[in-house]
Design a protein around this motif. Structure first.
Motif, short mmCIF file in Angstrom:
data_model
loop_
_atom_site.label_atom_id
_atom_site.label_comp_id
_atom_site.label_asym_id
_atom_site.label_seq_id
_atom_site.Cartn_x
_atom_site.Cartn_y
_atom_site.Cartn_z
N MET A 286 10.94 -0.59 3.85
CA MET A 286 12.31 -0.46 4.34
C MET A 286 13.18 0.49 3.54
O MET A 286 14.18 0.99 4.04
N LEU A 287 12.85 0.74 2.29
CA LEU A 287 13.74 1.51 1.41
C LEU A 287 13.76 2.99 1.74
O LEU A 287 12.70 3.60 1.97
N HIS A 288 14.97 3.58 1.74
CA HIS A 288 15.15 5.02 1.84
C HIS A 288 16.09 5.45 0.72
O HIS A 288 17.13 4.84 0.50
N CYS A 289 15.70 6.52 0.03
CA CYS A 289 16.54 7.05 -1.04
C CYS A 289 17.75 7.76 -0.42
O CYS A 289 17.62 8.47 0.58
N LEU A 290 18.92 7.58 -1.03
CA LEU A 290 20.15 8.16 -0.52
C LEU A 290 20.59 9.35 -1.37
O LEU A 290 20.51 9.32 -2.60
N ASN A 322 19.03 7.32 -7.63
CA ASN A 322 18.83 5.92 -8.00
C ASN A 322 19.39 4.92 -6.99
O ASN A 322 19.34 3.72 -7.25
N LEU A 323 19.93 5.40 -5.88
CA LEU A 323 20.49 4.49 -4.87
C LEU A 323 19.61 4.52 -3.62
O LEU A 323 19.21 5.59 -3.15
N PHE A 324 19.37 3.34 -3.08
CA PHE A 324 18.48 3.18 -1.93
C PHE A 324 19.15 2.29 -0.89
O PHE A 324 19.97 1.42 -1.23
N LEU A 325 18.77 2.51 0.35
CA LEU A 325 19.35 1.75 1.46
C LEU A 325 18.25 1.09 2.28
O LEU A 325 17.24 1.72 2.61
N ALA A 326 18.48 -0.18 2.61
CA ALA A 326 17.67 -0.87 3.62
C ALA A 326 18.59 -1.11 4.81
O ALA A 326 19.57 -1.85 4.71
N ASP A 327 18.28 -0.47 5.93
CA ASP A 327 19.16 -0.46 7.10
C ASP A 327 18.45 -1.18 8.25
O ASP A 327 17.40 -0.73 8.72
N TYR A 328 19.04 -2.26 8.73
CA TYR A 328 18.44 -3.07 9.79
C TYR A 328 19.12 -2.78 11.13
O TYR A 328 19.38 -3.69 11.92
N TRP A 329 19.38 -1.52 11.40
CA TRP A 329 20.08 -1.09 12.61
C TRP A 329 19.39 -1.57 13.88
O TRP A 329 20.03 -1.80 14.90
N GLY A 481 11.53 9.02 0.21
CA GLY A 481 11.99 9.37 -1.13
C GLY A 481 11.69 8.32 -2.17
O GLY A 481 12.50 8.09 -3.08
N VAL A 482 10.53 7.67 -2.08
CA VAL A 482 10.23 6.54 -2.97
C VAL A 482 9.00 6.79 -3.85
O VAL A 482 8.40 5.85 -4.36
#
Length: 709
Positions: A286-290, A322-329, A481-482
């Motif tokens: 689920m993780l995407h680098c921002l 260093n910031l990542f997003l898990a987006d459950y759109w 980006g992980v």
């Protein structure tokens, strides 16, 4: 007079022997032998037996092209099934010819076998062999037909109704399925109290070459019964209403605890463990680098400054990656349903995570909708403990829904079923790609299931956005980006396995697995396809990939999936991705479901209250009233237990007891592949000794070759 020596091996499975008459006809370049009954003193073709016979011909037959097996009635005995493993024929000049079979032969019939040498259609020129390929595929295509189950849904086996799948012996390919409606008390007819249909008669009557073995069926049932009856006797499966306290959930599986499930029970509420599960839990994709914050998540530096500490800020952490997003759109418009007669609720959260200087992934902020505003507050670790815990639990509920319906069911079960279907329909048994993929589609049609109508939305929406980049493991990691996150064991182990299947890529040759300079699939592709033109000219291969593109990915060019293959490199990548997803990826997202879900608040299947619109209102009582009720909890935990326990009759990754390849080159490749997997396993086990929570799901001996549960 020419004498051919025929050696017939019967499988060692329960019921593999037969009392029917077995005859053989040998077909060669210079003619064919008379039909010869294979009969010796005593019983022939007992399970596990190896019997030798002589076939006499008036003259030598030349190069053997086909072997016809005739199965006919013996006296007044009823017909029975026979599992023929393989047949070896020794010619008068001593030349040995292997005829792999490895299939159940039912009824009275004639089966034609080709020698084990794999051949593409371009390598066959004799009309007899071309006709044999054509007739074999026509027969398979008549049996295995595609059907559109729902708009936007991958193609499935063609049956008229779900009930027909349960009753028609020819098309009974689905036997372990979640209830369509959990309020329907008729869900299971064979195991009292069990929340899934384990339809034993159908398990026994489906087409024999795709059904579970007797060993696997028995093991599946005995995995299910003790846990089910234990809950039934304690009244848990019939108890509605909320849990009275969190500690009561510790005793649901009092005899089915694992080291990991106990670890989860002790650490589930910790922020560090919440972040850890994005790396090494059951849904580690689920993780995407921002590089910048999305406008729909208006987190400010002031909100997170107390968490980031001095010397840094939100923008600085974005620039450092260093910031990542898990987006459950995907859940934003998902239909909801009722359980126990009560409305359930769903959220579509955004979860922002930070990789701190200690290398731990920590949640920074959670917004429970895709639309910011006064009714959608951003929850922070500095909020009250119950507010923050409830926000994280909503995210865990979204994890459950996305994982079960998309990551697990859609992207492994349904897509792998499509690969299995296309392989059966478009590639004859002698084709090298059929031989390569057959072990990785074993039992895959057996475990197909159809989810609830309301959740088909998630799968159709997920498929509409699923791309070839998502499907190819190294590409997916780069796109998200992980590649640089520490302690991402799923990534590290998965890359090793991908490399062993395919080969290391130049950009990552500095990794520990760079020593694998050649690979299993690449060697086989190069052996059977000496040039790119060999790929382009293989009409069966092109029909196969075209059918996958049409029925699995609905001919969407935007998906990036190939509709034809032009080079050996394209074929190599596609085959590697299929094998990886049918084996390693399924293991990664399936095997830990009980470990991470046995403590229900860590993986709630539904939520009984709407997402909070204000802060400061959550208490222990309201928290328990939001979680699933007692019987719903137990139903889902039984499912977790069953699918996490691979039944007996396992074939770990790289284990190929059925020798479909008979040439020396692919056999050497298989042996080298097995050696590489053993090295990977040793590395994983050495690493795990130093981990507080070992990551075992991609240890090769624990990975099943195929989606088989």
């Amino acid at each position: 007079m020419a004498v051919y020596r025929v050696c017939v091996t019967t499988g060692a499975y329960l019921g593999a022997g037969t009392l029917d008459n077995i005859s053989v006809t040998l077909v060669g370049m210079c003619g064919e032998s008379p039909k010869q009954l294979l009969d010796r003193v005593g019983r022939d073709f007992a399970p596990g037996s190896v019997q030798k016979y002589k076939v006499r011909c008036s003259a030598e037959l030349g190069e053997l092209l086909l072997l016809r097996l005739h199965k006919e009635r013996y006296a007044y005995f009823r017909k029975d099934s026979w599992y023929c493993s393989h047949i070896c024929v020794t010619a008068p000049d001593g030349a040995l010819c292997h005829f792999p079979c490895y299939q159940w032969i039912e009824g009275f019939c004639t089966v034609e076998l080709r020698p084990g040498t794999a051949r593409t259609i371009c390598q066959d020129s004799l009309p007899l062999l071309l006709d044999h390929r054509k007739r074999e595929l026509q027969a398979r295509q008549e049996c295995y037909r595609w059907k559109v189950y729902a708009p936007g849904f991958p193609g499935i086996v063609d049956v008229s109704t779900f009930e027909q799948m349960e009753s028609d012996k020819k098309f009974t390919l689905t036997r372990t399925t979640t209830r369509v409606n959990q309020d329907d008390s008729s869900g299971n007819r064979y195991l009292p109290g069990f929340p899934m249909k384990i339809d034993i008669p159908s398990l026994l009557h489906m087409e024999p070459n795709i059904r579970y073995s007797a060993t696997k069926t028995t093991s599946l049932i005995f995995n299910a019964i003790p846990a089910s009856l234990g809950m039934k006797l304690r009244g848990l499966l019939d108890r509605k209403g909320s849990w009275k306290k969190l500690d009561d959930m510790r005793n649901i599986f009092w005899c089915h605890k694992t080291f990991t499930s106990e670890y989860v029970t002790e650490h589930w509420w910790e922020d560090s463990f919440f972040g850890y599960q994005y790396l090494n839990g059951v849904n580690p994709v689920m993780l995407h680098c921002l590089s910048s914050l999305p406008s729909k998540l208006p987190v400010t530096n002031d909100m997170v400054a107390p968490l980031l500490g001095p010397g840094t800020c939100l923008q600085a952490e974005l620039e450092r990656g260093n910031l990542f997003l898990a987006d459950y759109w995907v859940l934003a418009e998902a239909p909801v349903h009722c359980l126990n007669g009560r409305q359930q609720y769903v959220a579509a959260p955004l979860c922002l995570l930070w990789l701190n200087p200690q290398g731990a992934l920590m949640p920074l902020a959670i917004q429970l909708s895709q639309t910011p505003g006064p009714d959608s507050p951003i929850f922070l670790p500095t909020d009250s403990d119950w507010d923050w815990l409830l926000a994280k639990t909503w995210v865990r509920n979204s994890e459950f829904l996305v994982h079960e319906n998309n990551t697990h069911f859609l992207c492994t079960h349904l897509l792998c079923e499509a690969f299995a279907m296309a392989t059966l329909r478009q590639l004859p048994l002698c084709h090298p790609v059929y031989k390569l993929l057959l072990p990785h589609t074993r039992y895959t049609l057996q475990v197909t299931s159809i989810g609830r109508q309301g959740l088909l939305y998630l799968m159709s929406t997920g498929l509409a956005h699923f791309t070839y980049t998502n499907f190819c493991f190294p590409d997916s990691l780069r796109a998200r980006g992980v590649l640089a996150i520490p302690n991402y064991h799923y990534r590290d182990d998965g890359l090793k396995i991908w490399a062993a299947i395919e080969r290391p890529e130049p950009k990552v040759t500095a990794m520990a697995w760079a020593s694998f300079s050649c690979s299993f699939v690449s060697e086989i592709v190069c052996y059977y396809y000496p040039r790119d033109a060999s790929v382009q000219q293989d009409s069966e291969l092109q029909a196969w990939v075209g059918e996958i593109f049409a029925w699995a990915f609905l001919s969407r060019e935007s998906s990036g999936f190939p509709c034809q293959l032009r080079t050996r490199q394209e074929l190599l990548k596609f085959l590697t991705a299929i094998i990886f997803n049918c084996s390693a990826q399924h293991a990664a997202v399936n095997s830990g479901q009980h470990d991470f879900g046995a403590w229900m608040p860590n993986a709630p299947s539904s939520m009984r209250q709407p997402p909070p619109q204000t802060k400061g209102t959550t208490t222990l009582k309201s928290y328990l009233e939001t979680l699933p009720e007692v019987n719903i909890t137990c139903n889902n935990l039984l499912l977790f237990w069953l699918v996490s326990q691979e039944p007996k009759d396992q074939r770990p990754l790289g284990t190929y007891p059925d020798e479909h390849f008979t040439e020396e080159a692919p056999r050497r490749s298989i042996a080298a592949f097995q050696s590489r997997l053993a090295q990977i396993s040793q590395h994983i086990r050495e690493r795990n000794q130093g981990l507080a929570l070992p990551y075992t799901y991609l240890d090769p001996p624990l990975i099943e070759n195929s989606v088989s549960i």
